[in-house]
Design a protein around this motif. Sequence first.
Motif, PDB file in Angstrom:
ATOM      1  N   LYS A 224       1.195  -0.813  -0.364  1.00  0.00           N
ATOM      2  CA  LYS A 224       0.070  -0.124  -0.209  1.00  0.00           C
ATOM      3  C   LYS A 224       1.332   1.057   0.226  1.00  0.00           C
ATOM      4  O   LYS A 224       1.789   1.416   1.096  1.00  0.00           O
ATOM      5  N   ALA A 225       1.238   1.626  -0.838  1.00  0.00           N
ATOM      6  CA  ALA A 225       1.918   3.204  -1.378  1.00  0.00           C
ATOM      7  C   ALA A 225       1.511   3.930  -2.403  1.00  0.00           C
ATOM      8  O   ALA A 225       0.350   4.004  -3.418  1.00  0.00           O
ATOM      9  N   ARG A 226       1.239   5.225  -2.058  1.00  0.00           N
ATOM     10  CA  ARG A 226       1.196   6.226  -3.207  1.00  0.00           C
ATOM     11  C   ARG A 226       2.087   6.536  -4.195  1.00  0.00           C
ATOM     12  O   ARG A 226       3.208   7.328  -3.509  1.00  0.00           O
ATOM     13  N   ILE A 227       2.396   6.206  -5.140  1.00  0.00           N
ATOM     14  CA  ILE A 227       3.760   6.709  -5.915  1.00  0.00           C
ATOM     15  C   ILE A 227       3.630   8.155  -6.661  1.00  0.00           C
ATOM     16  O   ILE A 227       2.706   8.460  -7.259  1.00  0.00           O
ATOM     17  N   GLU A 228       4.695   8.827  -6.468  1.00  0.00           N
ATOM     18  CA  GLU A 228       5.130  10.240  -6.378  1.00  0.00           C
ATOM     19  C   GLU A 228       5.797  10.246  -8.123  1.00  0.00           C
ATOM     20  O   GLU A 228       4.931  11.171  -8.608  1.00  0.00           O
ATOM     21  N   ARG A 229       6.431   9.324  -8.497  1.00  0.00           N
ATOM     22  CA  ARG A 229       7.368   9.765  -9.629  1.00  0.00           C
ATOM     23  C   ARG A 229       7.827   8.631 -10.108  1.00  0.00           C
ATOM     24  O   ARG A 229       8.000   7.960  -9.142  1.00  0.00           O
ATOM     25  N   VAL A 230       7.989   7.927 -11.089  1.00  0.00           N
ATOM     26  CA  VAL A 230       8.588   7.395 -11.580  1.00  0.00           C
ATOM     27  C   VAL A 230      10.043   7.883 -12.725  1.00  0.00           C
ATOM     28  O   VAL A 230       9.369   9.199 -13.399  1.00  0.00           O
ATOM     29  N   THR A 231      10.528   6.969 -12.505  1.00  0.00           N
ATOM     30  CA  THR A 231      12.357   7.316 -13.900  1.00  0.00           C
ATOM     31  C   THR A 231      12.466   6.362 -14.156  1.00  0.00           C
ATOM     32  O   THR A 231      11.989   5.132 -13.512  1.00  0.00           O
ATOM     33  N   THR A 232      13.214   6.045 -15.566  1.00  0.00           N
ATOM     34  CA  THR A 232      13.954   4.977 -15.662  1.00  0.00           C
ATOM     35  C   THR A 232      15.152   4.512 -16.451  1.00  0.00           C
ATOM     36  O   THR A 232      16.030   6.660 -16.531  1.00  0.00           O
ATOM     37  N   ASP A 233      16.383   4.463 -15.808  1.00  0.00           N
ATOM     38  CA  ASP A 233      17.738   3.676 -16.858  1.00  0.00           C
ATOM     39  C   ASP A 233      17.931   2.263 -16.955  1.00  0.00           C
ATOM     40  O   ASP A 233      17.255   1.606 -17.916  1.00  0.00           O
ATOM     41  N   ARG A 234      18.695   1.914 -17.954  1.00  0.00           N
ATOM     42  CA  ARG A 234      19.290   1.143 -18.040  1.00  0.00           C
ATOM     43  C   ARG A 234      18.737  -0.230 -17.487  1.00  0.00           C
ATOM     44  O   ARG A 234      18.895  -1.559 -18.536  1.00  0.00           O
ATOM     45  N   ASP A 235      18.727  -0.265 -16.500  1.00  0.00           N
ATOM     46  CA  ASP A 235      18.434  -1.137 -14.958  1.00  0.00           C
ATOM     47  C   ASP A 235      16.443  -1.729 -15.006  1.00  0.00           C
ATOM     48  O   ASP A 235      16.814  -2.229 -14.797  1.00  0.00           O
ATOM     49  N   LEU A 239      10.417   4.190  -8.812  1.00  0.00           N
ATOM     50  CA  LEU A 239       9.850   4.243  -8.681  1.00  0.00           C
ATOM     51  C   LEU A 239      10.009   5.161  -6.375  1.00  0.00           C
ATOM     52  O   LEU A 239      10.313   4.598  -6.073  1.00  0.00           O
ATOM     53  N   MET A 240       9.050   6.335  -6.570  1.00  0.00           N
ATOM     54  CA  MET A 240       9.461   6.833  -5.521  1.00  0.00           C
ATOM     55  C   MET A 240       8.050   6.948  -4.987  1.00  0.00           C
ATOM     56  O   MET A 240       7.332   7.832  -5.490  1.00  0.00           O
ATOM     57  N   LEU A 241       8.214   6.975  -3.762  1.00  0.00           N
ATOM     58  CA  LEU A 241       7.101   6.903  -2.682  1.00  0.00           C
ATOM     59  C   LEU A 241       6.621   7.734  -1.953  1.00  0.00           C
ATOM     60  O   LEU A 241       7.248   8.762  -1.758  1.00  0.00           O
ATOM     61  N   ALA A 242       5.813   7.446  -1.648  1.00  0.00           N
ATOM     62  CA  ALA A 242       5.017   9.333  -1.373  1.00  0.00           C
ATOM     63  C   ALA A 242       5.629   9.618   0.661  1.00  0.00           C
ATOM     64  O   ALA A 242       6.125  10.343   0.741  1.00  0.00           O
ATOM     65  N   ASP A 243       6.099   8.534   1.053  1.00  0.00           N
ATOM     66  CA  ASP A 243       6.795   8.319   2.346  1.00  0.00           C
ATOM     67  C   ASP A 243       8.511   8.965   2.086  1.00  0.00           C
ATOM     68  O   ASP A 243       9.085   8.934   2.908  1.00  0.00           O
ATOM     69  N   GLY A 244       8.877   8.933   0.684  1.00  0.00           N
ATOM     70  CA  GLY A 244      10.207   9.614   0.736  1.00  0.00           C
ATOM     71  C   GLY A 244      11.185   8.265  -0.567  1.00  0.00           C
ATOM     72  O   GLY A 244      12.103   8.578  -0.131  1.00  0.00           O
ATOM     73  N   THR A 245      10.936   7.145   0.146  1.00  0.00           N
ATOM     74  CA  THR A 245      11.376   5.524   0.120  1.00  0.00           C
ATOM     75  C   THR A 245      11.507   5.302  -1.137  1.00  0.00           C
ATOM     76  O   THR A 245      10.616   6.082  -2.147  1.00  0.00           O
ATOM     77  N   THR A 246      11.987   4.362  -1.950  1.00  0.00           N
ATOM     78  CA  THR A 246      12.011   4.573  -3.527  1.00  0.00           C
ATOM     79  C   THR A 246      11.922   2.753  -3.440  1.00  0.00           C
ATOM     80  O   THR A 246      12.339   2.291  -2.668  1.00  0.00           O
ATOM     81  N   ARG A 247      11.714   2.528  -4.467  1.00  0.00           N
ATOM     82  CA  ARG A 247      12.013   0.980  -4.617  1.00  0.00           C
ATOM     83  C   ARG A 247      12.717   0.675  -6.594  1.00  0.00           C
ATOM     84  O   ARG A 247      12.062   1.555  -7.177  1.00  0.00           O
ATOM     85  N   GLN A 248      13.332  -0.323  -6.489  1.00  0.00           N
ATOM     86  CA  GLN A 248      14.208  -0.196  -7.604  1.00  0.00           C
ATOM     87  C   GLN A 248      13.354  -1.513  -8.445  1.00  0.00           C
ATOM     88  O   GLN A 248      12.771  -2.651  -7.835  1.00  0.00           O
ATOM     89  N   ALA A 249      12.837  -1.003  -9.500  1.00  0.00           N
ATOM     90  CA  ALA A 249      12.170  -2.566 -10.353  1.00  0.00           C
ATOM     91  C   ALA A 249      13.057  -3.209 -11.772  1.00  0.00           C
ATOM     92  O   ALA A 249      12.682  -1.835 -12.622  1.00  0.00           O
ATOM     93  N   ARG A 250      13.052  -4.103 -12.430  1.00  0.00           N
ATOM     94  CA  ARG A 250      13.820  -4.117 -13.433  1.00  0.00           C
ATOM     95  C   ARG A 250      12.258  -4.269 -14.498  1.00  0.00           C
ATOM     96  O   ARG A 250      12.879  -3.681 -15.747  1.00  0.00           O
ATOM     97  N   HIS A 251      11.148  -3.893 -14.328  1.00  0.00           N
ATOM     98  CA  HIS A 251      10.218  -3.922 -14.978  1.00  0.00           C
ATOM     99  C   HIS A 251       9.111  -3.814 -14.707  1.00  0.00           C
ATOM    100  O   HIS A 251       8.725  -3.315 -13.061  1.00  0.00           O
ATOM    101  N   LEU A 252       8.437  -2.283 -14.900  1.00  0.00           N
ATOM    102  CA  LEU A 252       8.045  -1.328 -14.420  1.00  0.00           C
ATOM    103  C   LEU A 252       6.402  -1.845 -15.088  1.00  0.00           C
ATOM    104  O   LEU A 252       6.377  -1.457 -16.869  1.00  0.00           O
ATOM    105  N   VAL A 253       5.304  -1.662 -14.698  1.00  0.00           N
ATOM    106  CA  VAL A 253       3.747  -1.649 -15.257  1.00  0.00           C
ATOM    107  C   VAL A 253       2.661  -0.610 -15.124  1.00  0.00           C
ATOM    108  O   VAL A 253       2.944  -0.491 -14.144  1.00  0.00           O
TER     109      VAL A 253
END
Length: 417
Positions: A224-235, A239-253
Amino acid sequence: MTAPTETLDIAIIGGGIIGICAAASLAEAGRKVTIFDRTGICEETSSGNAAAFAFSDVLPLAHKGMMRQLPKWLADPLGPLSIPPAYLPKLLPWLIRFWRAGAPRKYEASLAAQAGMMKLAEAEWMGLLDRSGTRSMLREDGSLELYESEAEFRAGLPGWAARERFGIGFRHVEGEELAALQPGLSPRFVKGTFVPGWKTVADPKLLGKAVWAYAEGLGARFEKARIERVTTDRDGATLMLADGTTRQARHLVVAAGAWSHLLARQLGDRIPLETERGYNTTLPTTAFDVKRQLIFSGHGFVITPLETGLRVGGAVELGGIERPPNYNRSKALLQKAQKFLPGLDPSGGREWMGFRPSLPDSVPVIGHAPGSRSVVYAFGHGHLGLTQAAATGRLIRELVLGQTPPIDLAPFSPQRF
């Protein structure tokens, strides 16, 4: 900002029925999936829809009948289609695209794309219902579309002819046959069209949660999280969450419904998504003995018998995602329902409003983000999110796995605009 502790395999933004089916399809393929949603699984728009598997609903919204009715509908602030005057300037570019989508060449292309998608959708849903143990939630009672005059009936005939070209079965009914299909109808309805292959579900929220339970059993996870921002790179994606934490993902839908275009814009993609705000009231099951989904196309709403109540809703308000709900619209639909079904008990209902993500040509966006092979877009299904969810889940799986989709995805391209 805290550092991410792991790189996720696949992140899905959106816990509605599209995200749920994508998670199930990917989990079946052995992939590790995490869904992110600000409220929960199947708690927003997917929870309150009209519960139809509308596999025969292949006509784009911008077909001639709708364009002809537009001026009359817009003149009624509580009618089938309304636009708050203050929102009109912002909506104008979308309306121009919508009008152009009604041109014969574009209309035919959209019709063919939807017909192919619906064939896949029916096959994929029947398979998923069986695999997830939810087949008992399916209702195969058909639908009944109703007309108040011979002129209204005749105006709908070209649409039925278009469906017939794609092998969709139906029959026009009147008199005793009409009365038998739905006892207690107002005599104002002189004709109807019965579609025997039309299906509904016992309750869309319960179905969504049951399919999610199946995906969870295969290893899918929810955060359960609100996603504030998404960015991409070659990896992959960050995902930047509203609580200030981030998550890395190989694939994003990106399957965030009416909010999806805001995330796509962060990745440099401008997709003309608008929001059809739909209203309904769910009455107790005892309100009226409705035999199957009733469709009042001239008034833009339906009545659906659910396991959990009788749902009266539909209509379209093109008003974005920020304006407060106007529940006078759901009240107006309920008043019409009382006229159409004399004897309907309107008491004890729950009002609801949801956001349908709509693109001008009525065809969803399903495909890789132009700037990143790590990102897949899956949104803009309009009225057909539940109907097309299992097919979309299958297509997302093929895109993520780099396999060949079962239908041509060119008409669904994010770059077509």
